[in-house]
Design an enzyme around this catalytic site. Structure first.
Site, PDB file in Angstrom:
ATOM      1  N   HIS A 166       0.882  -1.209   0.021  1.00 10.36           N
ATOM      2  CA  HIS A 166       0.005  -0.164   0.004  1.00 10.36           C
ATOM      3  C   HIS A 166       0.877   1.369   0.145  1.00 10.36           C
ATOM      4  O   HIS A 166       0.289   2.258   0.570  1.00 10.36           O
ATOM      5  CB  HIS A 166      -1.116   0.122   1.013  1.00 10.36           C
ATOM      6  N   SER A 287      15.126  22.033 -14.741  1.00 10.79           N
ATOM      7  CA  SER A 287      14.050  22.728 -15.028  1.00 10.79           C
ATOM      8  C   SER A 287      14.533  24.350 -15.825  1.00 10.79           C
ATOM      9  O   SER A 287      15.537  24.628 -15.148  1.00 10.79           O
ATOM     10  CB  SER A 287      13.131  23.107 -13.574  1.00 10.79           C
ATOM     11  N   LYS A 293      16.075  21.753  -9.390  1.00 14.55           N
ATOM     12  CA  LYS A 293      15.336  20.583  -9.916  1.00 14.55           C
ATOM     13  C   LYS A 293      16.193  19.650 -10.796  1.00 14.55           C
ATOM     14  O   LYS A 293      17.003  20.050 -11.679  1.00 14.55           O
ATOM     15  CB  LYS A 293      13.767  21.023 -10.410  1.00 14.55           C
ATOM     16  N   GLU A 300       9.625   9.160 -16.531  1.00 10.91           N
ATOM     17  CA  GLU A 300       8.013   9.454 -16.724  1.00 10.91           C
ATOM     18  C   GLU A 300       7.518   9.180 -18.344  1.00 10.91           C
ATOM     19  O   GLU A 300       6.302   8.834 -18.374  1.00 10.91           O
ATOM     20  CB  GLU A 300       7.842  10.972 -16.653  1.00 10.91           C
TER      21      GLU A 300
END
Ligand code: ARG
Length: 467
Positions: A166, A287, A293, A300
């Site tokens: 979970h 970024s 970042k 992704e």
């Protein structure tokens, strides 16, 4: 109103701009597949050479014509490979483009090539050969990905991390064990690939339009020449079957689903909050506005490619689902789905293999996280069963009270003083602390397939012998 028919051809307003030239143009555009099936040129030429050779061997065409045909086809192959071939949409597909060029090159002998075959068995052959090669490539790429995981698993057979259910901390495991879970998954994918190669390893050529042919062809000869195990048995099924393409897409979809789960884990692990792994610069981006970042773009995109591959699988299943036997033109729509999925899958496996090999694993962060969230609570319960003879359900209850106490004190189970533990259950002694560390927890799980480093090493040895 007869006169209005004449100008529909040149300028029907309803059809709009690109179809201004009328129905012929619409028909050509909807009917042509050359835009995508030109990818099959090498398979088409191989198939035609095998077919012509067989026709000559059987005395159906002359040896001279066969030689001209083979020579012409080889010329076309080098023309296409060197970019000196003009594909024509008017000639519809790869089969007719090549045949037309052959006629220009060698004259009337070209017309004998299509004896005892149809474009229906021809396209079934070309596409099967293509899918077979793609499956072989996929098998190799999966082997590479498995090898990357085996190396990381070996390196981290003892590195402790939290195991989750979970997505909540469950029990400590090793990172090596987690890597080996992916080896199992990609190992299953690879065996599905091998089965699919076995399934499709039958030659369609010679089924002709759908009924076979009256010419004395030798389908075993062409099957052998093209590297197939044997010819297909039923000519109707042969030209109407696209199971091999659907199987490829189903395997791609399952593999994609596995890759996507891994991608998701990498996305989570590489957040500053988790900090379990750091991706190499090669597989992440910065970024344009936030200098701190480092984004896991490759992961992704692997996650997203799965959606595309699933789309292709559903598309082809839907294209095929209502088709009466045997061939229908609907089936021309099979290729783009497979080509697109193959490209996505190859890219996703390659990117993942690179990420797995390159990422830096932060074992200190993993170990610290492994110890939080009372991850050794099960070990305390198991100690109570083993050392104090409690039934597991009672031990579970006692442990629950210890967890509640630790939670209220803001400390870990291992940090609870012995008196506090004894107040919960008098049978607890200080040897309990030996099982409350994450290392002890992991080392104790020696059941077959368990997370103990000794077991993980056995899993690695099993797969090394098979990779
Ligand atoms: N371009 C066609 C396809 O991809 C080749 C087969 C055409 N056969 C036919 N009977 N029209 O399916």
């Amino acid at each position: 109103m007869a006169e209005s028919n004449t100008d529909t051809k040149s300028s029907n307003q309803m059809w709009g701009g690109r179809f201004a030239s009328g129905p012929d143009a619409i028909m050509e555009e909807i009917n042509a597949s050359i835009g995508f099936d030109k990818k099959l040129f090498a398979q088409d030429i191989r198939g035609s050479i095998a077919h012509a050779t067989m026709l000559a061997h059987q005395g159906i065409i002359s040896a001279e014509d066969k030689d001209k045909i083979v020579h012409g086809l080889n010329t076309i192959l080098s023309e296409i490979e060197s970019g000196n071939f003009e594909f024509s949409r008017r000639l519809e597909d790869i089969h007719m483009n090549i045949e037309a060029r052959l006629a220009t090159l060698i004259g009337p002998a070209a017309g004998r090539l299509h004896t005892a075959r149809s474009r229906n068995d021809q396209v079934a052959l070309d596409f099967r050969l293509w899918v077979k090669e793609e499956l072989e490539k996929t098998e190799k790429m999966l082997t590479g990905l498995i090898a990357a995981f085996l190396d990381r698993a070996e390196e981290h057979a003892e590195s402790v991390m939290p195991g989750f259910t979970h997505l909540q901390t469950a029990q400590p495991v090793t990172f090596g064990h987690h890597c080996m879970a992916y080896v199992e998954m990609f190992g299953r994918d690879r065996s599905r690939v091998r089965h699919a190669i076995e399934h499709l390893d039958e030659s369609p050529i010679g089924a002709a339009a759908l009924a076979g042919t009256g010419y004395p062809i030798d389908r075993h000869m062409t099957a052998k020449a093209l590297g197939f195990r044997e010819p297909t048995r039923n000519s109707i099924d042969t030209v109407s079957d696209r199971d091999f393409a659907i199987e490829f897409l189903a395997i791609a979809a399952i593999t994609g689903m596995h890759l996507s789960r891994l991608a998701e884990e990498i996305v989570i692990w590489s957040t500053p909050q988790f900090g379990f792994v750091r991706l190499s610069d090669a597989f992440s981006t910065g970024s344009s506005i936030m200098p701190q970042k480092k984004n896991p773009d490759a992961a992704e995109l692997v996650r997203a490619k799965t959606g595309r591959i699933n789309g292709s699988l559903i598309a082809l299943l839907t294209i095929m689902k209502g088709l009466p036997l045997a061939y229908s033109k609907d089936m021309q729509e099979d290729k783009e789905q497979v080509f697109d999925a193959a490209e996505s899958l190859e890219l996703a496996i390659a990117a993942m293999t690179g990420m797995v090999r390159d990422m830096t694993v932060n074992t200190a962060r993993m170990k610290a996280a492994a110890g939080s969230g009372f991850s050794t609570a099960t070990d305390l319960a198991d100690w109570l069963v083993r050392e104090a003879g409690l039934p597991f359900r009672d031990a579970h209850h006692v442990t629950g009270r210890a967890v509640a106490l630790a939670e209220s004190k803001g400390c870990d189970l291992a940090e609870l003083p012995l008196v506090d533990l004894q107040a919960i259950h008098s049978a607890i002694t200080d040897t309990v602390y030996d099982v409350l560390t994450v290392e002890a927890s992991v080392a104790s799980r020696k059941s077959f397939g368990g997370t103990a480093p000794s077991e993980v090493r056995k899993q690695i040895a099993f797969w090394r012998a098979r990779n």
